[in-house]
Write a protein that holds these residues in place. Structure first.
Motif, PDB file in Angstrom:
ATOM      1  N   GLN A   1     -11.299 -42.061  55.704  1.00  5.95           N
ATOM      2  CA  GLN A   1     -11.325 -43.061  56.857  1.00  5.95           C
ATOM      3  C   GLN A   1      -9.391 -42.947  57.472  1.00  5.95           C
ATOM      4  O   GLN A   1      -9.162 -43.574  58.150  1.00  5.95           O
TER       5      GLN A   1
ATOM      6  N   TYR B   1     -13.079 -59.877  55.286  1.00  4.60           N
ATOM      7  CA  TYR B   1     -13.298 -59.477  57.113  1.00  4.60           C
ATOM      8  C   TYR B   1     -11.339 -58.990  57.378  1.00  4.60           C
ATOM      9  O   TYR B   1     -10.314 -58.831  56.526  1.00  4.60           O
TER      10      TYR B   1
ATOM     11  N   ARG C   1     -10.274 -53.046  63.848  1.00  6.82           N
ATOM     12  CA  ARG C   1     -12.086 -52.274  63.078  1.00  6.82           C
ATOM     13  C   ARG C   1     -13.024 -52.546  64.025  1.00  6.82           C
ATOM     14  O   ARG C   1     -13.539 -53.216  63.842  1.00  6.82           O
TER      15      ARG C   1
ATOM     16  N   LYS D   1     -17.201 -56.010  55.587  1.00  4.56           N
ATOM     17  CA  LYS D   1     -16.069 -54.510  55.032  1.00  4.56           C
ATOM     18  C   LYS D   1     -16.175 -54.137  53.933  1.00  4.56           C
ATOM     19  O   LYS D   1     -16.047 -53.015  53.202  1.00  4.56           O
TER      20      LYS D   1
ATOM     21  N   GLN E   1     -17.240 -50.572  52.771  1.00  6.63           N
ATOM     22  CA  GLN E   1     -16.522 -49.368  53.310  1.00  6.63           C
ATOM     23  C   GLN E   1     -14.412 -48.839  52.723  1.00  6.63           C
ATOM     24  O   GLN E   1     -13.978 -49.733  51.746  1.00  6.63           O
TER      25      GLN E   1
ATOM     26  N   VAL F   1     -11.363 -48.398  54.150  1.00  8.75           N
ATOM     27  CA  VAL F   1     -10.876 -48.261  55.246  1.00  8.75           C
ATOM     28  C   VAL F   1      -9.078 -47.949  54.763  1.00  8.75           C
ATOM     29  O   VAL F   1      -8.016 -48.617  53.890  1.00  8.75           O
TER      30      VAL F   1
ATOM     31  N   GLU G   1     -14.196 -44.087  63.021  1.00  8.19           N
ATOM     32  CA  GLU G   1     -13.324 -44.737  61.712  1.00  8.19           C
ATOM     33  C   GLU G   1     -12.167 -45.103  61.914  1.00  8.19           C
ATOM     34  O   GLU G   1     -11.314 -45.963  61.609  1.00  8.19           O
TER      35      GLU G   1
ATOM     36  N   TYR H   1      -6.474 -58.543  54.301  1.00  3.75           N
ATOM     37  CA  TYR H   1      -7.724 -59.088  54.606  1.00  3.75           C
ATOM     38  C   TYR H   1      -8.217 -60.768  54.154  1.00  3.75           C
ATOM     39  O   TYR H   1      -7.749 -60.877  53.429  1.00  3.75           O
TER      40      TYR H   1
ATOM     41  N   SER I   1     -12.297 -58.515  63.973  1.00  4.16           N
ATOM     42  CA  SER I   1     -11.240 -58.185  63.198  1.00  4.16           C
ATOM     43  C   SER I   1      -9.743 -57.711  63.136  1.00  4.16           C
ATOM     44  O   SER I   1      -9.696 -58.831  62.616  1.00  4.16           O
TER      45      SER I   1
END
Length: 774
Positions: free
Chosen positions: A159, A203, A208, A214, A217, A219, A231, A240, A541
């Motif tokens: 990512q 989140y 994103r 999320k 995932q 990231v 991505e 987050y 996001s």
């Protein structure tokens, strides 16, 4: 990045050392605690030999925020750049305390947030709590470091791209990543695993475009220019939000990777290269409060001037235009009663191959100062101009920049150049104060000619290999951070020219703290419903990462939208905080998409202008508190289980629910508990319930007013967003009143309130400092 092979094994060659036991407390006071953690049980003196140690420091910069710093070797140079914390001023001294509530436990508390430190044998762990509620924590071996063979770092960071994608197309001589203190070819990562509870959702993490939640995932926080259908993102933020009402901010501008319930299903893994990892657990009692506390740490958003909320009309990107074409568009918009407030001149206001020269193309704008004066006087518009921080060697300013050391350099001393985007392109080095002054002067000259605001494009493709910064910055840390200093330099020039609360940008790249320099837009999207929905996910996001103001290219940037899609996107765009018609190879003037599009433009622009007392009031609150104007439903309704995955609608301020239509004829949305009223028709829908409406009118977008609300609307014939709201004669509309409601009214000129209107439960209205419609 993954450091495990399944739950128990390690990939071949990966050496992980995790903290197991607190062996010594170095400091213990209300200012913080510091202690040493061993990777094994220490039963005798012999156990202290030939073993690494981890130093953990815990402190608090403000109430309800706890900082954790995990260090291995302390002797390395901590090169910048570093995020600026509390740029708006330091908060009050936090109410902290330290105690030992039970044997083998030490507690550090800040406000209502506490961390329990397990100091028992073989039991080192951290547990963050608010009152009796557990938020998150680590387990034994949950914090430590990993040495990874260099070759394994390629392809594993799917990512992020710092090592795997090599976005700069440079040779793989990534010597900055080698840990030369150990075996050749090992890369050191500091690692923390924070718990992820059953039902907990994550989140944010910047803009994103993939799934809004999320969980599941990986990231990577690494800015890239990849469009909205991948991505890659332009705005990466190492922060987050949790549905449990806390946030985590990793205080590293370089690449940070988050494994969100992916490597380990019940963990959020944080990793960063180097010898230290610093993160903040941010509480406050709710999702919204945690977001506000994060914004207090990284900076409140500036308040954009009221005129920026009007419609931006762009010349688009690769289209052919000149003075006559631009003026013709403005005249036709006026003739169709589709008022434009900002004219945006995109890249080709400058001569081809010469970007960014800051010089008007003499073939299309022979007398730019006169033209700017005339177009502003004739059409009453502000003018926005496109720029970026890259300079082609064909531009006249290239030689000046190269000779004076204003550009990034290679390690051999040459100017760092390549042919991507522009021929022989160099990149301005904003760590050089002289380069900042030079670039600011170029922007200033442009403003002095008559430009009112600036689109700061690009700032993502910043090299991290074979590059040297003027101030010695670590290129890995500078890659994302570049977007912040670039936009800061330009914003401050505009602010100096026009004054506080009269400055605004239209920016694409950002990282933590970038919310201080609004407005930001979502980047290059395709002209499809799928791209429209991914654009909204990116915005939601981003707003969950502290960005209060956001826009996007109405109709999509790439391609040519069909008339129905364009019309649906028009309504979405004009019920965003900022609204711009912009495309790549085709003009986004509404008559190109039929008379319905013209009608919808006229209707939605007027609706937004009428709503400006409300919208600007919500913007002023965003400036004061950090709560974004456009926000995900989970931020406003964290206790409603349905809000967890809602990513196709949003709250537009405190009282309006907006649900863009992502089909030609069908509208789908969710109504929370209470009696919500359609803004257009007055229809009342009682929630909680999901709603599907077929044959939904093309000239409407689902907009519902929260129960127990009062909206103050401007005059019916208003066509501009910037007027004196308090003197305009506002119409008062009430919606399912249950108790007295007081609505504050902004002046529309900076961060000031003009007065307020009170409405009692039985509908009686009184005004203080505000003129109402007779």
């Amino acid at each position: 990045m993954k450091f495990t092979d399944g739950l128990w094994r390690r990939p071949t060659g990966v050496d992980y050392v995790g903290g197991v036991e607190v062996v010594e407390v170095l400091q213990e006071s209300k200012d913080g605690v510091e202690f040493i953690v061993a990777p094994k049980h220490v039963a005798s003196r012999g156990d202290t030999l030939n073993t690494p140690l981890l130093t953990v420091s815990i402190s608090s910069p403000m109430d309800d925020v706890i900082k954790v710093r995990l260090e291995h070797h302390r002797g390395g140079k901590n090169k910048g750049p570093h995020f600026e914390l509390f740029p708006d001023g330091m908060p009050a001294v936090p109410a902290t305390s330290v105690s030992r509530p039970a044997e083998g436990h030490m507690e550090f508390k800040s406000g209502s947030l506490a961390v329990d430190i397990n100091t028992g044998p073989r039991s080192y762990a951290l547990q963050f709590n608010t009152g009796d509620e557990f938020l998150c924590g680590t387990e034994p071996k949950g914090e430590g470091y990993a040495d990874v063979p260099y070759h394994l770092t390629f392809g594993q960071q799917s990512q992020s791209g710092c090592l795997s994608t090599l976005a700069d197309s440079m040779p793989r001589n990534d010597d900055f990543a080698l840990d030369t203190t150990r075996a050749t070819g090992l890369v050191r990562f500091m690692v923390t695993d924070l718990s992820l509870s059953t039902g907990e959702t994550i989140y944010g993490l910047g803009e994103r475009f993939g799934p809004f939640v999320k969980n599941g995932q990986v990231v990577g926080i690494w800015n890239q220019d990849g469009g909205t259908s991948s991505e890659q993102t332009y705005k990466n933020v190492p922060f987050y939000l949790s549905s449990k009402g806390y946030g985590v901010f990793v205080n590293h501008p370089e690449e940070v990777e988050f494994e969100v319930g992916r490597e380990k299903c019940s963990k959020v893994g944080l990793s960063v290269r180097g010898e230290c990892l610093e993160y903040f657990v941010i509480g406050g009692g709710s999702v919204k409060a945690a977001l506000q506390n994060y914004v207090r740490m990284t900076g409140r958003p500036a308040l954009p001037p009221a005129w920026t909320y009007g419609l931006y009309l762009s010349t688009s990107f690769t289209t052919s235009y000149d003075q006559k074409t631009v003026s013709g568009f403005l005249q036709e918009m006026r003739d169709r009663k589709c008022p434009v407030r900002v004219l945006h001149l995109d890249a080709f206001w400058m001569k081809r191959y010469d970007w960014c020269s800051f010089e008007f193309d003499p073939e299309t704008f022979p007398d730019p100062e006169k033209y700017l004066t005339d177009v502003k006087r004739e059409f009453g518009v502000k003018v926005c101009a496109w720029i970026n921080p890259y300079v082609s060697q064909r531009a006249r300013i290239f030689t000046e920049g190269a000779e004076n050391g204003y550009f990034l350099k290679r390690k051999n001393g040459d100017v760092w150049q390549w042919d991507e985007w522009q021929p022989g392109m160099a990149i301005v080095d904003f760590t050089n104060p002289a380069a900042c002054k030079w670039y600011a002067g170029l922007v200033q000259r442009m403003l002095d000619m008559g430009i009112d605001t600036v689109k700061t494009d690009f700032g993502e493709r910043i090299p991290h290999l074979d590059v040297v910064y003027h101030d010695g910055s670590d290129p890995r840390k500078a890659h994302n951070f570049y977007s912040l200093i670039y936009n800061k330099v330009v914003f401050e020039v505009v602010e100096k020219k026009f004054g506080k609360h009269e400055a605004a940008l239209f920016a694409r790249s950002a990282t933590a703290g970038g919310q201080r320099f609004p407005v930001h837009w979502g980047g290059d999207c395709e002209s499809t419903y799928e791209a429209m929905s991914e654009t909204l996910r990116g915005g939601l996001s981003l707003s969950a990462s502290g960005f209060a103001f956001w826009s996007h290219d109405i109709g999509g940037f790439e391609g040519h939208p069909d008339p129905v899609l364009f019309s649906r996107w028009l309504s979405f765009g004009l019920f965003s905080s900022h609204s711009r018609l912009h495309g790549s190879a085709s003009f986004r003037v509404p008559w190109n998409y039929g008379e319905d599009a013209v009608h919808i433009t006229r209707k939605m622009v007027r609706a937004k202008c009428r709503l400006m007392p409300y919208i600007y009031g919500e913007s002023l609150k965003a400036h004061e508190t950090g709560v974004p104007v456009m926000r995900a439903m989970i931020i406003e309704f964290p206790d409603d289980p349905a809000s967890t995955y809602l990513d196709k609608q949003y709250m537009f301020g405190d009282n309006l629910l907006v649900a863009p239509v992502f089909h030609d004829t069908r509208a789908d949305f969710y109504i929370p508990a209470g009696r919500w009223t359609c803004f257009w028709t007055g229809e009342v829908i009682e929630g909680p319930r999901y709603v599907r409406k077929t044959d939904y009118p093309i000239d409407q977008i689902p907009v519902f007013v929260r129960p127990n609300s009062a909206l103050l609307l401007g005059p019916e014939d208003v066509e501009m967003p910037d007027y004196d709201y308090a003197k305009a004669g506002l119409e008062v509309r009430t919606y399912e009143l249950e108790s007295e409601v007081e609505v504050k009214v902004p002046t529309g000129k900076g961060a000031k309130w003009a007065g307020s209107v009170k409405v009692t439960a039985d509908g009686k209205v009184s005004a203080n400092g505000v003129a109402l419609k007779k």
